[in-house]
Design an enzyme around this catalytic site. Structure first.
Site, short mmCIF file in Angstrom:
data_model
loop_
_atom_site.label_atom_id
_atom_site.label_comp_id
_atom_site.label_asym_id
_atom_site.label_seq_id
_atom_site.Cartn_x
_atom_site.Cartn_y
_atom_site.Cartn_z
N LYS A 139 0.86 -1.18 0.00
CA LYS A 139 0.00 0.00 0.00
C LYS A 139 0.90 1.23 0.00
O LYS A 139 1.97 1.23 0.61
CB LYS A 139 -0.90 0.01 1.24
CG LYS A 139 -1.88 -1.15 1.28
CD LYS A 139 -2.69 -1.11 2.56
CE LYS A 139 -3.55 -2.36 2.69
NZ LYS A 139 -4.28 -2.39 3.98
N HIS A 142 0.85 6.99 2.52
CA HIS A 142 -0.04 8.14 2.33
C HIS A 142 -0.14 8.95 3.61
O HIS A 142 0.46 8.62 4.64
CB HIS A 142 -1.42 7.68 1.86
CG HIS A 142 -2.09 6.73 2.81
ND1 HIS A 142 -2.64 7.14 4.00
CD2 HIS A 142 -2.30 5.40 2.74
CE1 HIS A 142 -3.17 6.11 4.63
NE2 HIS A 142 -2.96 5.03 3.89
N HIS A 145 -0.59 7.57 7.15
CA HIS A 145 0.51 7.01 7.93
C HIS A 145 1.30 8.08 8.69
O HIS A 145 2.12 7.76 9.55
CB HIS A 145 1.52 6.30 7.01
CG HIS A 145 0.99 5.07 6.37
ND1 HIS A 145 0.99 4.88 5.02
CD2 HIS A 145 0.44 3.95 6.91
CE1 HIS A 145 0.47 3.70 4.74
NE2 HIS A 145 0.13 3.11 5.87
#
Length: 573
Positions: A139, A142, A145
């Site tokens: 993932k 982004h 986080h």
């Protein structure tokens, strides 16, 4: 030298009038809310509530304060004492106070704020493990986080300056059913060409699509469980694909961490604790803490903590997040023997961590307060599963063109680096300017507004101060005439500088970076106010030297604060 000597002078004058000892009085002296109320205040109600009835304080607090204020005469350190209700306010002699604070900063420099603290542990340096960032493989990194990464990095830095041996752990979500779901999705939607071009973006698209499918077709969840079970049983093909996706993900994350000036001592993950999972079951079984549920699943009995049982093994024999987290506790206990373990994870996981810490305490016989959940609120409007999360790399690249500010200096400036650091500063400060548990909405316009309290403003304040030092051509010395710093703006700036060590201690006690951020805004505003009226360049040499030392001390304090927050201070903009 510094604030402590003045606090001790105040405590010594109060000793004959109370039954408190010096350490107790020192702990009760506080900085007033408003600078005009003096440099320190002592609350008598607080004294009595903390230490109980005092035979030397027979009158009402208001009356006692008035009597003491009348008795204390001016000294070399104390100008006057005033009684305001049940509080004693201490106003210090300006020149000795200014000299003491500025000389302390001069001596300690990049250690100012914590130089007096690190020796407190003596020869034994305690160890703390800090678990932060911890994205899931496959993932993108982004903005969702950011909270764990930025706050965790701050918690790591403040423990380091406080004398701890710190082990920062990036514990990847690289195992479990969620990966099984991605594998099922890749089988359906995966494209090897797209994987080669942009692996993280493609895997993310696959993950979003298969989650949407699973909402309509629950059987996909069972397929994901079966796939994960094959991984746990050592299926070579499944593990090879998992390893490839994991390596691609970590490579992408490391690029981001380097850009953010963040480093970890350990890269770990759920996948690396498999050897400890049987030990978890064995330890809990030996302590008679395991209970079998109706469907054959295993749970830990948390009756002693007033909690419901918590599952650690599914009926099909597979492990859960809880199992793997307990396995990591055992692994870290063997490797690091930490005195404290901190997990920087969102508030929505508060119940989970209460269960984890209860299980860990029972399993290891460690006090539960050795485990801490440094929780934080959400960044609104972002969801990985729904595909609404913005990629941090894209966001910063898209917005780092418009953050340039100039102080007229163009020599040796790398505008690309400056713009990048301004963007990162803006992100960090917006994230840390409010309490950890508060939610916020990610907004570029607000975080880059040079007129507001932003990371851009703090960087500009630092760069401007560096510019003053370069252009003034004044010798930096601690042997200057401090009596020349007599203006109110000068004294208020020195007062603000003097607060820094207490701010650091308070921030460490609460692990709240906003304490640091809000102080730095206050320091920057005080510096700006003073610089408008107190010129350095082309002034009388003695006056210029004194003012330069004061502005340098303010800039040094600002630099220390930015560095503690994980921000690279800019010398030019």
């Amino acid at each position: 030298m510094g604030v402590l000597c003045f606090k001790k002078a105040i405590a010594n004058y109060l000793l004959p009038y109370t039954s408190c000892k010096e350490p107790q009085l020192l702990s009760l002296l506080r900085v007033p809310k408003r600078q005009k109320e003096g440099q320190f205040v002592l609350s008598i109600p607080k004294l009595l509530s903390t230490h109980g009835p005092d035979p030397k304080i027979q009158q009402k607090p208001n009356v006692w304060c008035q009597e003491i204020a009348a008795k204390i005469q001016p000294t070399d350190n104390i100008e006057r004492v005033s009684a305001v209700g049940p509080n004693l306010h201490f106003h210090l002699q300006q020149t000795p106070f200014t000299k003491s604070i500025l000389q302390q900063v001069y001596e300690e420099q990049d250690r100012y704020g914590w130089a007096h603290i690190r020796e407190r542990f003596g020869e034994k340096q305690p160890t703390v493990t800090i678990d932060y960032s911890s994205p899931n493989i496959a993932k993108p990194f982004h903005a969702g986080h950011l909270r764990s990464t930025i706050i965790g990095n701050f918690i790591k830095r403040i423990h380091q300056i406080m004398g701890y041996q710190v082990i920062g752990i990036n514990y990847f979500g690289d195992w479990g059913k969620q990966y099984g779901l991605l594998a099922v999705g890749f089988e359906k939607y995966g494209d090897e060409q797209l994987l080669k071009v942009d692996p993280i973006h493609h895997l993310y698209q696959v993950y979003v699509k298969i989650n949407q499918d699973a909402e309509l077709d629950p059987s996909l969840h069972q397929k994901a469980n079966n796939y994960f079970k094959s991984m746990e049983q050592g299926d070579k093909d499944a593990l090879a694909q998992w390893q490839r996706f994991r390596d691609l993900s970590i490579s992408s994350y490391e690029t981001i961490y380097h850009r953010l000036n963040i480093a970890f001592e350990v890269y770990s993950g759920e996948s690396q604790v498999s050897d400890y999972i049987p030990k978890v079951y064995n330890v809990l079984k030996s302590k008679k803490l395991l209970m079998e549920m109706e469907d054959g699943a295993l749970a830990v009995d948390l009756t002693s903590f007033g909690m419901d049982p918590v599952l650690i093994q599914r009926a099909d024999g597979t492990s859960l997040y809880m199992t793997r987290d307990l396995a990591s506790v055992l692994m870290r206990k063997d490797k690091y023997a930490a005195d404290k373990s901190i997990y920087v994870v969102g508030t929505e996981q508060q119940g989970y961590f209460a269960q984890l810490f209860a299980c860990a305490s029972l399993m290891t016989d460690q006090p539960i307060d050795q485990f801490m959940h440094a929780n934080f609120g959400r960044i609104n409007g972002m969801s990985t599963r729904q595909g609404t999360a913005d990629n941090l790399t894209t966001m910063d690249d898209d917005h780092d063109d418009d953050k340039g500010m100039a102080d007229g200096s163009k020599e040796n400036s790398d505008m690309g680096f400056i713009a990048d650091q301004l963007g990162i500063s803006a992100i960090f400060i917006q994230d840390m300017k409010s309490k950890r548990t508060k939610n916020y909405s990610f907004a570029w316009d607000r975080m880059t507004d040079a007129r507001g309290d932003t990371g851009v403003l703090l960087q500009y304040a630092h760069a401007r101060a560096c510019g003053i030092e370069r252009k003034a051509d004044v010798t930096m010395t601690k042997d200057c005439d401090y009596s020349l710093l007599k203006e109110q703006e000068a004294f208020e700036l020195v007062q603000t500088i003097s607060y820094w060590p207490e701010v650091v201690q308070n921030s460490f006690n609460t692990l709240e970076p906003c304490t640091i951020v809000n102080y730095l805004f206050k320091l920057s505003h005080a510096t700006s106010l003073a610089s408008h009226t107190l010129r350095v360049k082309d002034m009388d040499p003695a006056l210029a030297e004194a003012r330069m030392l004061m502005f340098w001390a303010a800039r040094t304090t600002l630099r220390n604060g930015l560095t503690l927050l994980g921000i690279r201070p800019l010398d030019r903009m």
